[in-house]
Write an enzyme that holds these catalytic residues in place. Structure first.
Site, mmCIF file in Angstrom:
data_model
loop_
_atom_site.group_PDB
_atom_site.id
_atom_site.type_symbol
_atom_site.label_atom_id
_atom_site.label_comp_id
_atom_site.label_asym_id
_atom_site.label_seq_id
_atom_site.Cartn_x
_atom_site.Cartn_y
_atom_site.Cartn_z
ATOM 1 N N HIS A 63 0.838 -1.201 0.000
ATOM 2 C CA HIS A 63 0.000 0.000 0.000
ATOM 3 C C HIS A 63 0.873 1.251 0.000
ATOM 4 C CE1 HIS A 63 -3.681 2.236 0.448
ATOM 5 N NE2 HIS A 63 -3.186 2.904 1.478
ATOM 6 N N HIS A 65 1.000 5.563 -1.481
ATOM 7 C CA HIS A 65 0.559 6.733 -2.242
ATOM 8 C C HIS A 65 1.832 7.519 -2.529
ATOM 9 C CE1 HIS A 65 -3.510 5.783 -0.924
ATOM 10 N NE2 HIS A 65 -3.098 5.820 0.322
ATOM 11 N N GLN A 68 2.541 11.342 -1.815
ATOM 12 C CA GLN A 68 2.626 11.838 -0.435
ATOM 13 C C GLN A 68 4.059 11.860 0.080
ATOM 14 O OE1 GLN A 68 -0.329 9.804 1.978
ATOM 15 N NE2 GLN A 68 -1.945 10.262 0.502
ATOM 16 N N TYR A 128 -5.088 7.609 -6.775
ATOM 17 C CA TYR A 128 -6.382 8.273 -6.995
ATOM 18 C C TYR A 128 -6.257 9.685 -7.563
ATOM 19 C CZ TYR A 128 -5.361 9.861 -2.168
ATOM 20 O OH TYR A 128 -4.767 10.362 -1.041
ATOM 21 N N ARG A 219 -16.584 5.823 1.978
ATOM 22 C CA ARG A 219 -16.906 7.254 1.958
ATOM 23 C C ARG A 219 -16.917 7.769 0.520
ATOM 24 N NH1 ARG A 219 -12.505 9.787 3.597
ATOM 25 N NH2 ARG A 219 -11.333 8.026 4.380
ATOM 26 N N HIS A 245 -9.499 1.199 1.238
ATOM 27 C CA HIS A 245 -9.332 1.700 2.607
ATOM 28 C C HIS A 245 -10.625 1.419 3.372
ATOM 29 C CE1 HIS A 245 -6.666 5.073 0.779
ATOM 30 N NE2 HIS A 245 -5.860 4.325 1.496
ATOM 31 N N GLU A 248 -10.533 2.985 9.013
ATOM 32 C CA GLU A 248 -9.263 3.505 9.535
ATOM 33 C C GLU A 248 -9.492 4.416 10.728
ATOM 34 O OE1 GLU A 248 -7.048 5.760 6.679
ATOM 35 O OE2 GLU A 248 -5.345 6.080 8.029
ATOM 36 N N HIS A 282 -5.899 -1.060 6.327
ATOM 37 C CA HIS A 282 -6.076 -0.583 7.709
ATOM 38 C C HIS A 282 -7.024 -1.497 8.506
ATOM 39 C CE1 HIS A 282 -3.805 2.888 6.581
ATOM 40 N NE2 HIS A 282 -4.741 3.360 5.775
ATOM 41 N N ASP A 333 2.291 3.325 2.746
ATOM 42 C CA ASP A 333 1.158 4.249 2.767
ATOM 43 C C ASP A 333 1.565 5.710 2.549
ATOM 44 O OD1 ASP A 333 -1.339 5.292 3.035
ATOM 45 O OD2 ASP A 333 -1.731 4.566 5.040
HETATM 46 ZN ZN LIG Z 1 -3.764 4.779 2.006
#
Ligand SMILES: [Zn+2]
Length: 486
Positions: A63, A65, A68, A128, A219, A245, A248, A282, A333
């Site tokens: 996992h 991203h 980030q 994403y 969500r 996800h 979490e 998570h 992550d």
């Molecule tokens: Zn994530």
């Protein structure tokens, strides 16, 4: 041409093996392991590279991203007494809305090199970012997806690209906020793009690349949309890796309960979609019954302990889950830490702190191994390895990069390590190098009123601290031996 490595010691499913010969095929995958010390048909000793020391299986990073990485270390300050995942998310959106494809390629390349150096040999990139800032599509296709693929190819890491469906701002179909406009993905567009990518991979030569798919969260994807899209993806590829996800944050669970009367994991389990190709990222706030359900479905849970700790998410009941036969993997992550050993260490330490015991996750029968499964199995649980890889339960954790490439990655001046970008672009890509405009005179720095330590006889003067000179904040430049910390 195949390559051969002679290893002093290698960790195999049956334990440590001395003097093993490993053959790596032309496509980079391990084709044979001879743990008996035989010649193995290498065609001559001059073709065998000796690797001294101990070699363990490469770890999949399940996992990530990548973008980030551009904010690592840049949110470690207090904004308010109620700082949380949600305030961190605002900072993350700020970065997400500045990244362009060329920035992402540079950031991801450097990050993937760091992963290789720390022992990850493949990565599942939960991606994403789809659109331009403001929400328009890029005119020349999926530049941000291509940036990740180009970075993986440049670094040499195995990649499972997980284009991520993202449609709503919260449970109940809340519209996306302007700061989420780049994530927007219509279901038909998403399915067509994923199918096209998979089709291209099937017709191409074998490569360390595979496309799967992800749903950002419940969500961000209404349950009925998730069900339809998951079934459509299954028709494209019955073994397609699907990640999401889930659970979490307590606030996320409470919001789901208010809107639907069910907890997120309850909803997901009730769909009947989960199987061994699903990875639940998570699942921090899973109940005992939900852990049982995940284990029964053979889905895997991905933990990112360093990120979960960094964001104050909570504890995952790892000991209980393993006891139920659950399958775990780890990921970097948010890139708070990029190191599989740290993730596993803190997974165990988290349990020790919670249960006030030691060696909590160790197997009763084999106390050097995690409960329930060997390290090799653990490393391949949700490895989502590139298609057609058959014998990759072991991969040397050697970076394929040249020494010159490595040194450029090492020369970090910025805490976010984004030194592979030109200074002009770096200012855009790396928020830690963007100096805020100064308003008014600088504020005087006030030292906290710590109690002064008693002066000992003969200590005429407190040592001058110089962290940059010695690497240790307790050492003095004049006499490193006088450091009380070392
Ligand atoms: Zn994530």
């Amino acid at each position: 041409m195949a390559q051969h490595y002679r290893l002093d010691f290698v960790l195999l499913p049956q334990g440590w093996a001395p003097d093993a010969l490993v053959t790596v095929a032309e496509d980079g995958r391990i084709s044979a392991i001879d743990a008996g010390g035989g010649a193995g048909g290498t065609g001559g000793p001059q073709e065998v590279e000796r690797v001294s020391g101990f070699v363990v299986p490469g770890m999949p990073n399940a996992h990530s991203h990548a973008f980030q990485r551009g904010m690592t270390g840049n949110t470690e300050y207090r904004l308010s007494a109620r700082d949380s995942f949600w305030t961190w998310r605002q900072a993350m959106y700020g970065l997400a809305n500045r990244i362009e494809p060329e920035d992402l390629e540079v950031l991801a390349t450097q990050l993937f090199i760091e992963m290789l150096k720390s022992g990850y040999t493949s990565v599942a990139e939960f991606h994403y970012l789809h659109r331009r800032p403001g929400g328009d599509h890029y005119p020349d296709g999926l530049g941000l997806w291509d940036a990740i693929i180009a970075a993986a190819a440049a670094s040499g890491i195995g990649l499972t690209l997980l284009p991520t469906l993202y449609q709503t701002g919260d449970f109940g179909g809340a519209p996306l906020k302007p700061s989420q406009a780049r994530f927007a993905s219509d279901t038909d567009w998403f399915l067509r793009a994923v199918e096209a990518r998979i089709g291209a991979e099937r017709s191409a030569a074998p490569a360390a690349l595979r496309t799967g798919a992800a749903f950002h969260s419940l969500r961000a994807v209404p349950l009925e949309t998730l069900r339809e899209a998951a079934l459509a993806l299954r028709r494209i590829d019955p073994a397609l890796p699907l990640h999401i996800h889930v659970a979490e944050q307590i606030q996320e669970v409470d919001s789901c309960l208010r809107q639907t009367g069910r907890r997120p994991l309850e909803l997901l389990l009730e769909t009947g979609l989960l199987d061994e190709h699903w990875c639940l990222v998570h699942a921090t706030h899973a109940t005992a019954a939900e852990l049982q359900g995940i284990s029964a479905a053979k889905a895997t849970v991905c933990l990112s302990i360093t990120t979960e700790a960094n964001l104050g998410d909570g504890f995952f009941e790892a000991a209980r889950f393993l006891k139920l036969g659950g399958r775990l993997c780890v990921g970097s992550d948010s890139q708070a830490t990029v190191c599989p050993a740290e993730e596993l260490r803190w997974l165990e330490y988290q349990q020790r702190l919670r249960k006030k015991r030691r060696a909590v996750l160790a197997d009763k029968r084999d106390p050097h191994q995690a409960a329930g499964r060997s390290p090799t199995v653990m490393s391949t649980v949700v490895a989502t390895p590139p298609r057609r890889r058959r014998s990759d339960t072991f991969r040397p954790t050697r970076s394929p990069l040249s020494k010159s490439s490595r040194s450029s990655a090492d020369s970090t001046a910025c805490p976010s390590n984004s030194t592979m970008v030109s200074p002009k672009r770096l200012g855009r890509a790396c928020p830690s190098l963007r100096r805020p405009a100064r308003r008014g005179p600088p504020r005087a720095h006030t030292e906290p009123a710590w109690p002064r330590p008693p002066r000992t006889a003969g200590a005429a003067r407190a040592p001058r601290l110089d962290a940059t000179a010695t690497g240790c904040p307790g050492r003095t430049r004049r006499d490193p031996r006088r450091c009380p910390s070392c």
